[in-house]
Design a protein around this motif. Structure first.
Motif, short mmCIF file in Angstrom:
data_model
loop_
_atom_site.label_atom_id
_atom_site.label_comp_id
_atom_site.label_asym_id
_atom_site.label_seq_id
_atom_site.Cartn_x
_atom_site.Cartn_y
_atom_site.Cartn_z
N PHE A 202 10.89 5.26 8.99
CA PHE A 202 10.05 4.15 9.42
C PHE A 202 8.94 3.82 8.41
O PHE A 202 7.94 3.20 8.75
N SER A 203 9.14 4.25 7.17
CA SER A 203 8.25 3.92 6.04
C SER A 203 6.80 4.35 6.29
O SER A 203 5.86 3.68 5.86
N LEU A 204 6.63 5.48 6.96
CA LEU A 204 5.30 6.02 7.21
C LEU A 204 4.87 7.03 6.14
O LEU A 204 3.71 7.43 6.08
N THR A 205 5.81 7.44 5.30
CA THR A 205 5.54 8.48 4.30
C THR A 205 4.42 8.12 3.34
O THR A 205 3.56 8.97 3.05
N PRO A 206 4.37 6.89 2.79
CA PRO A 206 3.28 6.59 1.84
C PRO A 206 1.89 6.78 2.42
O PRO A 206 0.99 7.28 1.73
N GLU A 207 1.69 6.41 3.68
CA GLU A 207 0.37 6.57 4.27
C GLU A 207 0.04 8.05 4.50
O GLU A 207 -1.11 8.48 4.34
N ILE A 208 1.06 8.84 4.86
CA ILE A 208 0.86 10.28 5.00
C ILE A 208 0.46 10.88 3.66
O ILE A 208 -0.52 11.63 3.56
N ASP A 209 1.20 10.54 2.62
CA ASP A 209 0.89 11.08 1.28
C ASP A 209 -0.48 10.62 0.80
O ASP A 209 -1.19 11.37 0.12
N LYS A 210 -0.84 9.40 1.14
CA LYS A 210 -2.15 8.88 0.73
C LYS A 210 -3.27 9.72 1.33
O LYS A 210 -4.22 10.11 0.63
#
Length: 407
Positions: A224-232
């Motif tokens: 669900f394309s949530l990974t970038p915000e987690i990594d941020k």
């Protein structure tokens, strides 16, 4: 309501079409997603990517027209197409169309052939639109998880975990919004001295009093394309612990490589004194870009004095030519070899060979999954530079000082 790139109806038009179908009528929803589409954009540029999107939509439409007389197709996501099939047909007919026409598509660019694969998810029934869409999305998620280039038919009796996916998605979004993403630090020591060399930064996600654990959680986040915000959030919180006394290892999400790097570079411009103590891990077994683009990225690492670790070295597509072409600082030996090295001479021999390669290229080698003193001693004796694992130290909310002293 037309999508500018493909010329197909938009996501909004897709849902409007669904809402027009009476609830008591049977509905079939098909989602088709281009696998690893980011690789196309990285390798050929966004102009070619847009052409691939447009022509994929046309190809899907043409392929489906051979099987169905009435259907509606739209672009519903960045590289996802939604189809409402209005014919009364058995679901096996959709599987036949997928495997014959849609599973793999090839396009010609000059003298080069660009091939893509699609994954698909299907739901059908007389439920409300929201439930059917959720089931089709869950089926698509399952198709991606099963290895891609796959179609999953999601009939009500077959997928009891649809609500589980949606529940995890809801929890993840709330955890991200409330700042529940927290870095944990696992120590990495020099096997020669037993003293701290670095910490690997790991993500822990807290939803209220619950810790969201396991690969499944991160698979849902990625879907669900949530990974970038987690990594941020992980990166911003972790670099507050940066120190001249040790390095911090961050594992990049390959699917969002460009977006991740842009954020990291913009952040590090404000903290240049920390750059030399940042190491970015790149999984060697995932080929995400062509050689020219890769060299450009590695050059940017060098300009920022950021270290590079090749993760899972020795697994999958491992290629020693990689080390000749692209500069690295650390080889993280695939943990599967470390776990069994004390009992399996083949695994130990592979680890020794990677250590020899590391010496030849003047690279540090790092052994993960050191779970006991015997493995620690073996890795030290054969010349592995660095070690990590529960024998050395478990992940903790702050970097903990460690010094290994063998009896």
């Amino acid at each position: 309501m037309v999508d500018e790139i493909t010329g197909l109806p938009s996501r909004k038009a897709f849902f409007k079409k669904l809402e027009e179908i009476p609830e008591e009528e049977n509905k079939i929803i098909l989602f088709l997603d281009i696998d690893n589409f980011r690789v196309i954009n990285l390798s050929y540029g966004y102009a070619v990517g847009d052409l691939i999107l447009k022509n994929t939509g046309l190809y899907i439409k043409k392929g489906l027209s051979k099987y169905f007389s009435e259907f509606f197709i739209a672009r519903t996501g960045s590289n996802t197409f939604g189809v409402v099939i209005l014919d009364e047909v058995p679901l096996v007919r959709i599987e036949e169309a997928f495997h014959r026409y849609l599973k793999k598509i090839s396009f010609k660019k000059g003298s080069e052939i660009i091939s893509i694969t699609l994954s698909g998810g299907v739901s059908s029934g007389k439920q409300n639109v929201e439930d059917l869409v959720a089931k089709a999305e869950a089926a698509l998620f399952s198709a991606k998880e099963s290895g891609k280039s796959t179609l999953i038919v999601n009939q009500s009796s077959k997928f009891a975990d649809v609500m589980k996916v949606q529940e995890f998605r809801r929890k993840l979004i709330q955890a991200i919004e409330e700042g529940g993403v927290t870095p944990f630090f696992q120590p990495i020591v020099s096997l020669r001295t037993g003293e701290i060399f670095a910490y690997e930064v790991l993500a822990r996600i807290f939803y209220k009093d619950e810790v969201l654990r396991g690969d499944y959680v991160f698979a849902v986040a990625d879907s669900f394309s949530l990974t970038p915000e987690i990594d941020k959030q992980i990166f911003l919180k972790a670099i507050e612990f940066a120190s001249d006394d040790y390095r911090l290892f961050f594992n990049l999400s390959m699917k969002y490589f460009v977006k991740e790097l842009n954020f990291i570079f913009q952040t590090m411009k404000k903290r240049p004194y920390h750059c030399k103590n940042i190491v970015l891990e790149i999984t060697e077994s995932q080929r995400i870009f062509n050689e020219g683009i890769a060299k450009s990225f590695f050059q940017m690492f060098r300009e920022f004095n950021i270290g590079i670790a090749v993760d899972d070295f020795g697994a999958g597509y491992s290629n020693f030519m990689y080390l000749k072409k692209f500069p690295a600082d650390v080889l993280k030996i695939d943990g599967g070899f470390i776990k069994n090295a004390k009992n399996d001479i083949k695994d130990l021999t592979i680890v020794k060979s990677i250590v020899d390669v590391g010496r030849a290229f003047r690279l540090r080698t790092l052994a993960e999954f050191i779970e006991d003193e015997e493995t620690y001693r073996i890795m030290k004796e054969i010349g592995v530079s660095l070690g990590q694992g529960w024998f050395i130290g478990k992940p903790s909310p702050e970097p903990q000082k460690v010094k290994i002293k063998l009896s």
